[in-house]
Design an enzyme around this catalytic site. Structure first.
Site, PDB file in Angstrom:
ATOM      1  N   SER A  99       0.787  -1.135  -0.112  1.00  0.00           N
ATOM      2  CA  SER A  99       0.058   0.069  -0.005  1.00  0.00           C
ATOM      3  C   SER A  99       0.959   1.399  -0.002  1.00  0.00           C
ATOM      4  O   SER A  99       0.295   2.213  -0.262  1.00  0.00           O
ATOM      5  CB  SER A  99      -0.893  -0.074   1.096  1.00  0.00           C
ATOM      6  OG  SER A  99      -1.866  -0.973   1.070  1.00  0.00           O
ATOM      7  N   CYS A 154      -9.419  -1.715   4.128  1.00  0.00           N
ATOM      8  CA  CYS A 154      -8.433  -0.652   3.571  1.00  0.00           C
ATOM      9  C   CYS A 154      -8.873  -0.343   1.936  1.00  0.00           C
ATOM     10  O   CYS A 154     -10.004   0.344   1.936  1.00  0.00           O
ATOM     11  CB  CYS A 154      -6.947  -1.043   3.400  1.00  0.00           C
ATOM     12  SG  CYS A 154      -6.053   0.458   3.368  1.00  0.00           S
ATOM     13  N   GLN A 183     -12.976   0.947   0.668  1.00  0.00           N
ATOM     14  CA  GLN A 183     -13.150   1.994  -0.718  1.00  0.00           C
ATOM     15  C   GLN A 183     -13.792   1.656  -1.872  1.00  0.00           C
ATOM     16  O   GLN A 183     -14.942   2.200  -2.349  1.00  0.00           O
ATOM     17  CB  GLN A 183     -11.886   2.819  -0.768  1.00  0.00           C
ATOM     18  CG  GLN A 183     -11.134   3.504   0.297  1.00  0.00           C
ATOM     19  CD  GLN A 183      -9.775   3.731  -0.061  1.00  0.00           C
ATOM     20  OE1 GLN A 183      -9.180   3.509  -0.979  1.00  0.00           O
ATOM     21  NE2 GLN A 183      -9.094   4.346   1.021  1.00  0.00           N
ATOM     22  N   PHE A 209      -6.999   8.023   1.295  1.00  0.00           N
ATOM     23  CA  PHE A 209      -8.212   8.244   0.647  1.00  0.00           C
ATOM     24  C   PHE A 209      -9.423   7.556   1.663  1.00  0.00           C
ATOM     25  O   PHE A 209      -9.099   6.953   2.562  1.00  0.00           O
ATOM     26  CB  PHE A 209      -8.543   7.546  -0.674  1.00  0.00           C
ATOM     27  CG  PHE A 209      -7.484   8.110  -1.771  1.00  0.00           C
ATOM     28  CD1 PHE A 209      -7.993   9.228  -2.653  1.00  0.00           C
ATOM     29  CD2 PHE A 209      -6.158   7.919  -1.928  1.00  0.00           C
ATOM     30  CE1 PHE A 209      -7.101   9.836  -3.767  1.00  0.00           C
ATOM     31  CE2 PHE A 209      -5.489   8.163  -2.760  1.00  0.00           C
ATOM     32  CZ  PHE A 209      -5.913   9.472  -3.767  1.00  0.00           C
ATOM     33  N   HIS A 252      -6.388  -2.164   9.341  1.00  0.00           N
ATOM     34  CA  HIS A 252      -5.584  -3.497   9.034  1.00  0.00           C
ATOM     35  C   HIS A 252      -5.759  -4.226  10.304  1.00  0.00           C
ATOM     36  O   HIS A 252      -5.065  -4.081  11.241  1.00  0.00           O
ATOM     37  CB  HIS A 252      -4.188  -3.169   8.875  1.00  0.00           C
ATOM     38  CG  HIS A 252      -3.943  -2.551   7.422  1.00  0.00           C
ATOM     39  ND1 HIS A 252      -3.716  -3.239   6.310  1.00  0.00           N
ATOM     40  CD2 HIS A 252      -3.898  -1.075   7.030  1.00  0.00           C
ATOM     41  CE1 HIS A 252      -3.499  -2.396   5.426  1.00  0.00           C
ATOM     42  NE2 HIS A 252      -3.702  -1.074   5.717  1.00  0.00           N
ATOM     43  N   GLU A 309      -5.138  -7.240  10.367  1.00  0.00           N
ATOM     44  CA  GLU A 309      -4.081  -8.457  10.442  1.00  0.00           C
ATOM     45  C   GLU A 309      -2.845  -7.803  10.905  1.00  0.00           C
ATOM     46  O   GLU A 309      -1.829  -8.559  11.078  1.00  0.00           O
ATOM     47  CB  GLU A 309      -3.900  -8.820   8.873  1.00  0.00           C
ATOM     48  CG  GLU A 309      -3.018  -8.010   8.000  1.00  0.00           C
ATOM     49  CD  GLU A 309      -3.596  -6.583   7.743  1.00  0.00           C
ATOM     50  OE1 GLU A 309      -2.618  -5.888   7.381  1.00  0.00           O
ATOM     51  OE2 GLU A 309      -4.657  -6.475   7.928  1.00  0.00           O
TER      52      GLU A 309
END
Length: 380
Positions: free
Chosen positions: A55, A264, A268, A309, A354, A356
């Site tokens: 990311s 994440c 979106q 975002f 996140h 995880e």
């Protein structure tokens, strides 16, 4: 980008922001030049996971913790096969790593992978500047790449912006692969890789899920070719407004009513699939200490984030969508940004952070159990 590393620690380096502010320090990692979007991460631990998170593709990460590199680099903690950040900024790098798992120093790893960085600058001042002015393009220059400031600023302003960038296919797997369930296999999940972290399929495998990781270019037919009990959409880089293909695939999954979970970037994508818009945050949420409230339980979680975002959805009402009623399930307590969505008439939900997170915190790990519950309910 060049990758000469000889004498890097003594080599002068310059960081230039697109608004003209300049910071001077020393080269850290590879010597040369690099460009990206300047963002800051508030984590005091987990720098190896941050560096290898897809990311962060095309982003220059500023660490707000002043001392970085204490535990060196090991071969167990990477979230992918390479470092994805385009540049790295630290104030006071560790001179000698000290950890029983360490195999090499952080600056050696950065240099080996060609990641240009800078150290010895006032990262607190830089972070305050980004908080006030917003995330912006930046360049780091060292060695022969250093020129006069005006020439370097012109180079920075030629670099591409993050808004409008379509990046998920650049970081995703090109071939499908399978992560087997740990212990008894209970479910099969098709995971669309938009920049997935290695710990994500592992968290599902721990719960008896066989995970089929598919490229970002996977079609609805590819998803259902693995006969999934559930479908997962991962994190990833770039502007969600450009992600028309994943949105189309997700709508196909929603039409079929298969249990769906996104994190994440996946959050979106769900927002867009439901008809909501997305927008760029001023400086984003990054780090491992962001407070989020699960509005379905009232519980407040400390969570790990990496997003620039967000979804533009109403916080205080249930919305009608092409797939039934939807509501905001999670919200950031710092700024009321949407941090999760759920459908009330179909088995689908997502979060913006996140769950995880290998480096912690682990407050949100229950979300994988919630996904399992959806699949159990569908099977029943």
């Amino acid at each position: 980008m060049t990758t000469s590393t000889r004498g890097a620690a003594r080599t002068p380096a310059v960081l230039v922001l697109e608004d003209g502010r300049v910071f001077r320090g020393r080269a850290y990692g590879a010597v040369g030049e690099t460009f990206g979007e300047a963002v800051f991460s508030t984590g005091m631990t987990g720098y190896q996971e941050t560096l290898t998170d897809p990311s962060y593709h095309r982003q220059v990460v500023v660490m707000t913790a002043p001392h970085v590199g204490n535990t060196g680099v090991n071969d167990e903690d990477p979230e992918s096969k390479r470092i994805w950040v385009s540049g790295y900024v630290v104030r006071d790098p560790a001179r000698v790593p000290s950890n029983w798992r360490s195999r090499r120093s952080l600056d050696e790893e950065l240099a080996a992978q060609g990641v240009v960085g800078i150290s010895g600058i006032d990262t607190r001042a830089l972070t305050r500047h980004l908080r006030e002015r917003g995330a912006m393009r930046v360049g780091i220059f060292s060695g022969d790449a250093v020129r006069d400031d005006s020439a370097l600023l012109a180079r920075v302003r030629e670099a591409p912006q993050m808004k409008g960038a379509n990046l998920s296919a650049e970081v995703a797997t090109t071939e499908p692969y399978v992560v087997p369930a740990i212990g008894e296999k209970k479910f099969t999940v098709a995971a669309v890789d938009l920049g997935i972290k290695g710990m994500t399929p592992h968290r599902m495998a721990e719960r008896g899920i066989e995970v089929h990781v598919l490229p970002a270019t996977a079609t609805v037919e590819d998803v259902y070719a693995v006969n999934p009990d559930g479908v997962f959409f991962s994190n990833g880089p770039g502007d969600p407004a450009t992600a028309d293909h994943p949105v189309s695939v997700m709508r196909g999954v929603l039409e079929r009513g298969t249990p769906l979970f996104g994190i994440c970037f996946g959050n979106q994508i769900l927002g867009r699939a439901l008809g909501f818009g997305t927008y760029k945050l001023k400086y984003g949420h990054r780090g491992i200490n962001q407070p989020v409230q699960d509005r379905t339980t009232g519980k407040v979680e400390v969570t790990a984030h990496n997003h620039g975002f967000a979804v533009d959805a109403p916080l205080e009402k249930v919305s009608e969508t092409p797939f039934g009623r939807a509501e905001v399930s999670h919200v950031c307590l710092n700024d009321n940004v949407v941090e999760g969505l759920q459908l009330l008439d179909r088995p689908a939900f997502s979060v913006q952070y996140h769950p995880e997170a290998a480096a912690g915190p682990h407050d949100a790990a229950y979300l994988f159990d919630r996904f399992v519950s959806l699949m159990e309910g569908q099977r029943a």
